[in-house]
Each structure stands twice: as structure tokens, then as C-alpha cells.
Design a protein around this motif. Structure first.
Motif, short mmCIF file in Angstrom:
data_model
loop_
_atom_site.label_atom_id
_atom_site.label_comp_id
_atom_site.label_asym_id
_atom_site.label_seq_id
_atom_site.Cartn_x
_atom_site.Cartn_y
_atom_site.Cartn_z
N ASN A 15 44.74 25.51 24.45
CA ASN A 15 43.78 24.85 25.34
C ASN A 15 43.13 25.91 26.21
OD1 ASN A 15 42.75 23.48 27.69
ND2 ASN A 15 43.93 21.70 27.04
N LYS A 16 41.82 25.80 26.45
CA LYS A 16 41.12 26.80 27.26
C LYS A 16 41.67 26.88 28.68
CE LYS A 16 36.83 27.58 24.98
NZ LYS A 16 35.40 27.46 25.00
N ASN A 17 42.04 25.74 29.24
CA ASN A 17 42.60 25.76 30.59
C ASN A 17 43.89 26.57 30.66
OD1 ASN A 17 40.54 24.18 31.68
ND2 ASN A 17 41.55 22.31 31.03
N GLU A 18 44.70 26.46 29.62
CA GLU A 18 45.93 27.26 29.56
C GLU A 18 45.60 28.75 29.43
OE1 GLU A 18 47.62 25.38 26.17
OE2 GLU A 18 48.64 23.83 27.36
N ALA A 19 44.57 29.05 28.65
CA ALA A 19 44.15 30.44 28.48
C ALA A 19 43.61 31.00 29.80
CB ALA A 19 43.09 30.55 27.39
N TYR A 20 42.83 30.19 30.52
CA TYR A 20 42.29 30.65 31.81
C TYR A 20 43.42 30.98 32.77
CZ TYR A 20 37.81 28.66 30.25
OH TYR A 20 36.67 28.35 29.56
N LYS A 21 44.44 30.14 32.80
CA LYS A 21 45.55 30.37 33.72
C LYS A 21 46.34 31.62 33.30
CE LYS A 21 49.05 27.96 36.30
NZ LYS A 21 49.67 26.67 36.61
N ALA A 22 46.52 31.83 32.00
CA ALA A 22 47.24 33.02 31.52
C ALA A 22 46.48 34.29 31.86
CB ALA A 22 47.46 32.92 30.01
N ILE A 23 45.16 34.27 31.72
CA ILE A 23 44.35 35.44 32.06
C ILE A 23 44.39 35.70 33.56
CG2 ILE A 23 41.98 36.30 32.14
CD1 ILE A 23 41.61 35.05 29.38
N ALA A 24 44.34 34.65 34.34
CA ALA A 24 44.43 34.81 35.80
C ALA A 24 45.77 35.44 36.18
CB ALA A 24 44.25 33.47 36.50
N LYS A 25 46.82 35.05 35.50
CA LYS A 25 48.13 35.66 35.75
C LYS A 25 48.12 37.13 35.38
CE LYS A 25 51.17 31.68 35.26
NZ LYS A 25 52.29 31.10 34.49
N ALA A 26 47.51 37.46 34.24
CA ALA A 26 47.46 38.86 33.79
C ALA A 26 46.67 39.72 34.76
CB ALA A 26 46.84 38.93 32.40
N LEU A 27 45.63 39.15 35.37
CA LEU A 27 44.79 39.89 36.32
C LEU A 27 45.27 39.76 37.76
CD1 LEU A 27 41.28 39.07 34.84
CD2 LEU A 27 42.64 41.16 34.54
N LYS A 28 46.40 39.10 37.95
CA LYS A 28 46.99 38.90 39.28
C LYS A 28 46.04 38.17 40.22
CE LYS A 28 50.03 42.70 38.59
NZ LYS A 28 50.32 44.06 38.67
N ARG A 65 38.64 32.11 18.38
CA ARG A 65 38.85 33.57 18.29
C ARG A 65 37.71 34.31 18.99
NH1 ARG A 65 40.49 32.04 12.89
NH2 ARG A 65 42.73 32.34 12.71
N ALA A 66 36.50 33.82 18.82
CA ALA A 66 35.34 34.46 19.45
C ALA A 66 35.46 34.41 20.97
CB ALA A 66 34.05 33.78 19.00
N ASP A 67 35.90 33.28 21.51
CA ASP A 67 36.07 33.18 22.96
C ASP A 67 37.16 34.12 23.44
OD1 ASP A 67 34.10 31.24 23.21
OD2 ASP A 67 35.51 29.58 23.02
N ALA A 68 38.25 34.22 22.69
CA ALA A 68 39.34 35.12 23.07
C ALA A 68 38.86 36.57 23.09
CB ALA A 68 40.52 34.95 22.11
N VAL A 69 38.11 36.96 22.07
CA VAL A 69 37.58 38.33 22.00
C VAL A 69 36.64 38.59 23.17
CG1 VAL A 69 36.08 39.86 20.68
CG2 VAL A 69 37.89 38.60 19.53
N ASN A 70 35.77 37.63 23.47
CA ASN A 70 34.83 37.81 24.59
C ASN A 70 35.57 37.94 25.91
OD1 ASN A 70 32.31 37.88 23.32
ND2 ASN A 70 32.29 35.66 23.11
N MET A 71 36.60 37.13 26.12
CA MET A 71 37.35 37.23 27.39
C MET A 71 38.09 38.55 27.51
SD MET A 71 38.66 33.42 28.34
CE MET A 71 39.33 32.91 26.79
N ILE A 72 38.69 39.01 26.43
CA ILE A 72 39.39 40.30 26.47
C ILE A 72 38.40 41.43 26.71
CG2 ILE A 72 40.71 41.95 25.09
CD1 ILE A 72 42.04 39.44 23.77
N PHE A 73 37.27 41.40 26.02
CA PHE A 73 36.23 42.42 26.23
C PHE A 73 35.75 42.41 27.68
CE2 PHE A 73 31.76 43.66 26.35
CZ PHE A 73 31.84 44.93 25.81
N ASN A 74 35.49 41.22 28.21
CA ASN A 74 35.02 41.12 29.59
C ASN A 74 36.07 41.58 30.58
OD1 ASN A 74 32.55 40.15 28.74
ND2 ASN A 74 33.17 38.02 28.90
N MET A 75 37.34 41.35 30.27
CA MET A 75 38.41 41.84 31.15
C MET A 75 38.36 43.36 31.24
SD MET A 75 41.58 39.37 30.03
CE MET A 75 42.82 40.47 30.67
#
Length: 85
Positions: A15-28, A65-75
């Protein structure tokens, strides 16, 4: 992917909401999101403001997969994490 049951399930969609929360955790950025109420929208708002969600299709409920790649690239580009030598 590890679902809420804490069991590995590689066929389950993320779920995108779960991914958003995981990325927020990774970025503190969890403290910032919690200060804004801790809602799913607060995580979305913070990541969007930081540029992490640039080029991410917000129409789909699940992460592609495309969204995941874009988020990682943007990070990497918009929110670099500096490591001490």
C-alpha cells in the motif's frame, strides 16, 4: 513484503501509505509527521514537500515498481543523507 501478520508474503501488494511511512522512517521524519497529527496525510504531505513524491502517480492505491524507483531516486537527489567518514 511483510504484511501486518509479520509473515513474509512476496505476492502481496504494498500500500502506498505504508510505503510513505516506511520512507519517512528511513529519512527520520516520523517525529515531524507525528507532530502534525501522525495521520497518513501528514506523511504524504511531508514527503511531498521534501520532493520525494515527485513523478509518483498518486492515483493508484498500491505501490508500483516505477513509483518505488522514483521515490528512491528522489530520496538520493532531493534529500541526501550525509554519512560521517
Amino acid at each position: 513484503y511483510v504484511a501486518k501478520t509479520n509473515k513474509f508474503n512476496p505476492t502481496e501488494n504494498v500500500n502506498k501509505n505504508e510505503a510513505y511511512k516506511a520512507i519517512a522512517k528511513a529519512l527520520k521524519l516520523v517525529d515531524v509527521a507525528e507532530a502534525k497529527g501522525g495521520s497518513l496525510y501528514s506523511y504524504f504531505e511531508i514527503l511531498n514537500r521534501k520532493g520525494i513524491l515527485k513523478y509518483v502517480d498518486n492515483e493508484n492505491t498500491y505501490l508500483t515498481r516505477a513509483d518505488a524507483v522514483n521515490m528512491i531516486f528522489n530520496m538520493i537527489i532531493y534529500y541526501p543523507i550525509y554519512c560521517s567518514p
